[in-house]
Scaffold this motif. Structure first.
Motif, PDB file in Angstrom:
ATOM      1  N   PRO A  18       0.816  -1.216   0.000  1.00  0.00           N
ATOM      2  CA  PRO A  18       0.000   0.000   0.000  1.00  0.00           C
ATOM      3  C   PRO A  18       0.847   1.263   0.000  1.00  0.00           C
ATOM      4  CG  PRO A  18      -0.520  -1.425   1.905  1.00  0.00           C
ATOM      5  CD  PRO A  18       0.694  -1.991   1.243  1.00  0.00           C
ATOM      6  N   GLU A  19       0.323   2.294  -0.655  1.00  0.00           N
ATOM      7  CA  GLU A  19       0.894   3.653  -0.562  1.00  0.00           C
ATOM      8  C   GLU A  19      -0.107   4.421   0.275  1.00  0.00           C
ATOM      9  OE1 GLU A  19       3.462   5.512  -2.007  1.00  0.00           O
ATOM     10  OE2 GLU A  19       4.390   3.593  -2.536  1.00  0.00           O
ATOM     11  N   GLY A  20       0.264   4.873   1.444  1.00  0.00           N
ATOM     12  CA  GLY A  20      -0.728   5.533   2.304  1.00  0.00           C
ATOM     13  C   GLY A  20      -1.699   4.504   2.861  1.00  0.00           C
ATOM     14  N   TRP A  21      -2.987   4.867   2.878  1.00  0.00           N
ATOM     15  CA  TRP A  21      -3.983   3.955   3.455  1.00  0.00           C
ATOM     16  C   TRP A  21      -4.091   2.689   2.617  1.00  0.00           C
ATOM     17  CZ3 TRP A  21      -6.926   3.883   7.859  1.00  0.00           C
ATOM     18  CH2 TRP A  21      -6.771   4.997   8.697  1.00  0.00           C
ATOM     19  N   PRO A  22      -4.057   1.506   3.265  1.00  0.00           N
ATOM     20  CA  PRO A  22      -4.251   0.260   2.512  1.00  0.00           C
ATOM     21  C   PRO A  22      -5.663   0.223   1.926  1.00  0.00           C
ATOM     22  CG  PRO A  22      -3.504  -0.183   4.767  1.00  0.00           C
ATOM     23  CD  PRO A  22      -3.850   1.269   4.702  1.00  0.00           C
ATOM     24  N   SER A  23      -5.799  -0.456   0.798  1.00  0.00           N
ATOM     25  CA  SER A  23      -7.131  -0.570   0.202  1.00  0.00           C
ATOM     26  C   SER A  23      -7.407  -2.049  -0.068  1.00  0.00           C
ATOM     27  CB  SER A  23      -7.205   0.235  -1.087  1.00  0.00           C
ATOM     28  OG  SER A  23      -6.422  -0.416  -2.053  1.00  0.00           O
ATOM     29  N   PRO A  24      -8.693  -2.411  -0.264  1.00  0.00           N
ATOM     30  CA  PRO A  24      -9.031  -3.820  -0.459  1.00  0.00           C
ATOM     31  C   PRO A  24      -8.262  -4.458  -1.620  1.00  0.00           C
ATOM     32  CG  PRO A  24     -11.003  -2.537  -0.052  1.00  0.00           C
ATOM     33  CD  PRO A  24      -9.878  -1.553  -0.165  1.00  0.00           C
ATOM     34  N   GLY A  25      -7.834  -3.654  -2.608  1.00  0.00           N
ATOM     35  CA  GLY A  25      -7.076  -4.202  -3.739  1.00  0.00           C
ATOM     36  C   GLY A  25      -5.664  -4.629  -3.374  1.00  0.00           C
ATOM     37  N   ASP A  26      -5.196  -4.279  -2.180  1.00  0.00           N
ATOM     38  CA  ASP A  26      -3.837  -4.654  -1.764  1.00  0.00           C
ATOM     39  C   ASP A  26      -3.774  -6.069  -1.196  1.00  0.00           C
ATOM     40  OD1 ASP A  26      -2.867  -2.116  -2.410  1.00  0.00           O
ATOM     41  OD2 ASP A  26      -3.409  -1.316  -0.434  1.00  0.00           O
ATOM     42  N   VAL A  27      -4.944  -6.667  -0.950  1.00  0.00           N
ATOM     43  CA  VAL A  27      -4.982  -7.998  -0.323  1.00  0.00           C
ATOM     44  C   VAL A  27      -5.949  -8.902  -1.077  1.00  0.00           C
ATOM     45  CG1 VAL A  27      -4.402  -7.192   2.017  1.00  0.00           C
ATOM     46  CG2 VAL A  27      -6.799  -7.237   1.284  1.00  0.00           C
ATOM     47  N   ALA A  28      -5.833 -10.198  -0.824  1.00  0.00           N
ATOM     48  CA  ALA A  28      -6.787 -11.146  -1.428  1.00  0.00           C
ATOM     49  C   ALA A  28      -6.969 -12.315  -0.472  1.00  0.00           C
ATOM     50  CB  ALA A  28      -6.255 -11.641  -2.771  1.00  0.00           C
ATOM     51  N   LEU A  29      -8.196 -12.813  -0.392  1.00  0.00           N
ATOM     52  CA  LEU A  29      -8.477 -13.995   0.419  1.00  0.00           C
ATOM     53  C   LEU A  29      -8.339 -15.206  -0.505  1.00  0.00           C
ATOM     54  CD1 LEU A  29      -9.330 -14.951   3.224  1.00  0.00           C
ATOM     55  CD2 LEU A  29     -11.722 -14.686   2.526  1.00  0.00           C
ATOM     56  N   ARG A  30      -7.292 -15.988  -0.279  1.00  0.00           N
ATOM     57  CA  ARG A  30      -6.940 -17.077  -1.200  1.00  0.00           C
ATOM     58  C   ARG A  30      -7.125 -18.427  -0.524  1.00  0.00           C
ATOM     59  NH1 ARG A  30      -2.885 -14.288  -4.658  1.00  0.00           N
ATOM     60  NH2 ARG A  30      -4.324 -13.032  -5.867  1.00  0.00           N
ATOM     61  N   GLU A  31      -7.219 -19.470  -1.342  1.00  0.00           N
ATOM     62  CA  GLU A  31      -7.308 -20.837  -0.836  1.00  0.00           C
ATOM     63  C   GLU A  31      -5.893 -21.432  -0.874  1.00  0.00           C
ATOM     64  OE1 GLU A  31     -10.738 -21.622  -0.514  1.00  0.00           O
ATOM     65  OE2 GLU A  31     -10.412 -23.614   0.363  1.00  0.00           O
ATOM     66  N   ILE A  32      -5.414 -21.935   0.279  1.00  0.00           N
ATOM     67  CA  ILE A  32      -4.079 -22.559   0.296  1.00  0.00           C
ATOM     68  C   ILE A  32      -4.212 -24.023   0.746  1.00  0.00           C
ATOM     69  CG2 ILE A  32      -2.757 -20.436   0.686  1.00  0.00           C
ATOM     70  CD1 ILE A  32      -2.630 -21.214   3.697  1.00  0.00           C
ATOM     71  N   ARG A  58       4.472  -3.827   8.396  1.00  0.00           N
ATOM     72  CA  ARG A  58       4.954  -5.039   7.718  1.00  0.00           C
ATOM     73  C   ARG A  58       4.489  -5.104   6.261  1.00  0.00           C
ATOM     74  NH1 ARG A  58       4.378 -10.428  10.935  1.00  0.00           N
ATOM     75  NH2 ARG A  58       5.954 -10.982   9.380  1.00  0.00           N
ATOM     76  N   MET A  59       3.559  -4.219   5.908  1.00  0.00           N
ATOM     77  CA  MET A  59       3.111  -4.178   4.509  1.00  0.00           C
ATOM     78  C   MET A  59       4.086  -3.377   3.644  1.00  0.00           C
ATOM     79  SD  MET A  59      -0.974  -3.796   5.140  1.00  0.00           S
ATOM     80  CE  MET A  59      -1.849  -5.142   5.954  1.00  0.00           C
ATOM     81  N   ASN A  60       4.994  -2.639   4.297  1.00  0.00           N
ATOM     82  CA  ASN A  60       6.002  -1.863   3.559  1.00  0.00           C
ATOM     83  C   ASN A  60       7.262  -2.698   3.371  1.00  0.00           C
ATOM     84  OD1 ASN A  60       4.244   0.312   3.796  1.00  0.00           O
ATOM     85  ND2 ASN A  60       5.270   1.117   5.621  1.00  0.00           N
ATOM     86  N   GLU A  61       7.969  -2.423   2.306  1.00  0.00           N
ATOM     87  CA  GLU A  61       9.240  -3.116   2.044  1.00  0.00           C
ATOM     88  C   GLU A  61      10.359  -2.372   2.760  1.00  0.00           C
ATOM     89  OE1 GLU A  61       9.914  -5.823  -0.843  1.00  0.00           O
ATOM     90  OE2 GLU A  61      11.254  -5.986   0.898  1.00  0.00           O
ATOM     91  N   VAL A  62      10.386  -2.439   4.080  1.00  0.00           N
ATOM     92  CA  VAL A  62      11.446  -1.734   4.816  1.00  0.00           C
ATOM     93  C   VAL A  62      12.017  -2.652   5.880  1.00  0.00           C
ATOM     94  CG1 VAL A  62      10.624   0.654   4.532  1.00  0.00           C
ATOM     95  CG2 VAL A  62       9.724  -0.735   6.390  1.00  0.00           C
ATOM     96  N   LYS A  63      13.276  -2.424   6.203  1.00  0.00           N
ATOM     97  CA  LYS A  63      13.927  -3.202   7.252  1.00  0.00           C
ATOM     98  C   LYS A  63      13.438  -2.673   8.600  1.00  0.00           C
ATOM     99  CE  LYS A  63      18.483  -5.161   7.989  1.00  0.00           C
ATOM    100  NZ  LYS A  63      19.187  -4.709   9.166  1.00  0.00           N
TER     101      LYS A  63
END
Ligand code: NAP
Length: 339
Positions: A18-32, A58-63
């Protein structure tokens, strides 16, 4: 008749950063896929999982102190579940366990990564909140990091949230001279005063924090427990008494912003007032766990400590529950229940 074990599980994946506020398009409910447990492993049906502000980082790519979530993989986090198959010594079907594979319905993993919890001693979700990492954060952050002592005047932001509500009450139990809290609605403010015994509280959305804090703390504050950062931190620094202590626990005001915060602009007062400002991460304080559980269980049993939870039902609503924590939809710990 034995019920067949599941062969798959729904799980929330992060699919875009996400950039700023996360949105529903940033995630998906998947079958594993989920397998039968191998040697030394257990299969767990999750009953509850935790959604927490730190997950935004943790959604950001940062150390950072925890690795970022990987893209196109299930997210993780604290969960409580029931063992439904076991190939591990000491773990039987029906046992309740706490573990780190939340955000999904079923998890198969080494039993060494699970801790048994006792549903007869406390309601299961409490192990994710007041008796878990949340409660320990409040306990360690106030009593150890802020070196709280009897007679201190304490200000806590995010005071109606999971950590904040426990901080304020522990301060009262331990003999604070005054406990002040800020929260994001009049209803939450009323709750702080009526249910948690705060001496003063204000709605930070109703006016400048600095002015409201000044009115609520006419004699200044000795400890500030910061869950918010930014304007709150600046106001607290201005209100601190000499030799005051600030615990930097969270900075939720900036987790979703794309600009650097405009405040605090008054760090010079940290010097002139000889303040101590210290960041804390709960994982560094696991040595306090036994003492914490003993104290908190005692305060819960004798009714001196109250806690609340906001429960969202259904895995499909898990991401909304997470966004809800960011928006302040919760009072106390936000929990996702899988029924
Ligand atoms: P929480 O307080 O139960 O939920 C977050 C709350 O933050 C919301 O309910 C909302 O309440 C408030 N909030 C959101 N945006 C805000 C803003 N811009 N300004 C002021 N308040 C805002 O969550 P929690 O799990 O107890 O965590 C509280 C803080 O502690 C977070 O910052 C978290 O990252 C931190 N934390 C740190 C550690 C550690 O080891 N350092 C461990 C656990 C948690 P309102 O309605 O009042 O706005």
């Amino acid at each position: 008749m034995m019920t067949a074990l599941p062969t798959s599980s729904r799980a929330w994946h992060l699919i875009a950063r996400p950039e700023g506020w996360p949105s529903p398009g940033d995630v998906a409910l998947r079958e594993i896929p989920v397998g039968e447990p191998g040697q030394g492993r257990i299969l767990v049906r999750n009953l509850y999982f935790s959604v927490d502000p730190y997950m935004r980082g943790r959604m950001n790519e940062v150390k950072s102190y925890v690795p970022p979530y990987e893209l196109d993989k299930p997210m993780d986090g604290s969960a409580i579940g029931e063992v439904i198959a076991s190939a591990a010594d000491g773990f039987a079907v029906g046992d309740h366990v706490m573990h780190g594979l939340g955000w999904r319905e079923y998890a198969e993993f080494p039993a060494s990564r699970a801790v048994k919890v006792d549903a007869s001693k406390a309601p299961l979700p409490a192990y994710l909140g007041v008796l878990g990492v949340t409660g320990l954060t409040a306990y360690a952050g106030l009593l150890r990091t802020a070196s709280f002592k009897e007679g201190d005047a304490v200000f806590v932001s995010g005071a109606a949230g999971a950590v904040g509500s426990i901080v304020g009450q522990i301060a009262k139990i331990k003999g604070a001279s005054r406990v002040i809290g800020s929260a994001g609605s009049d209803e939450k403010v009323k709750h702080l005063l009526d249910e948690y015994g705060f001496d003063a509280a204000f709605n930070y959305k109703s006016g400048p924090v600095k002015e409201q804090l000044k009115a609520a703390a006419p004699d200044g504050i000795d400890v500030y427990f910061d869950n918010v950062g930014a304007e709150h931190l600046e106001a607290a620094i201005s209100r601190m008494n000499n030799f005051g202590r600030i615990t930097l626990c969270g900075m939720i005001a900036q987790y979703n912003s794309t600009e650097p915060p405009a405040a605090p602009r008054n760090l010079a007062q940290v010097l002139t007032k000889r303040l101590r400002m210290e960041g804390m991460i709960v994982m560094d304080h696991m040595d306090l766990r036994a003492e914490f559980v003993k104290d908190v269980a005692g305060w819960l049993a004798d009714g001196r400590l109250q806690y609340q939870e906001t429960t969202v039902e259904g895995i499909e609503n898990g991401f909304d529950a997470f966004l809800g924590v960011m928006r302040g939809a919760n009072t106390g710990k936000m929990i996702v229940s899988l029924g």
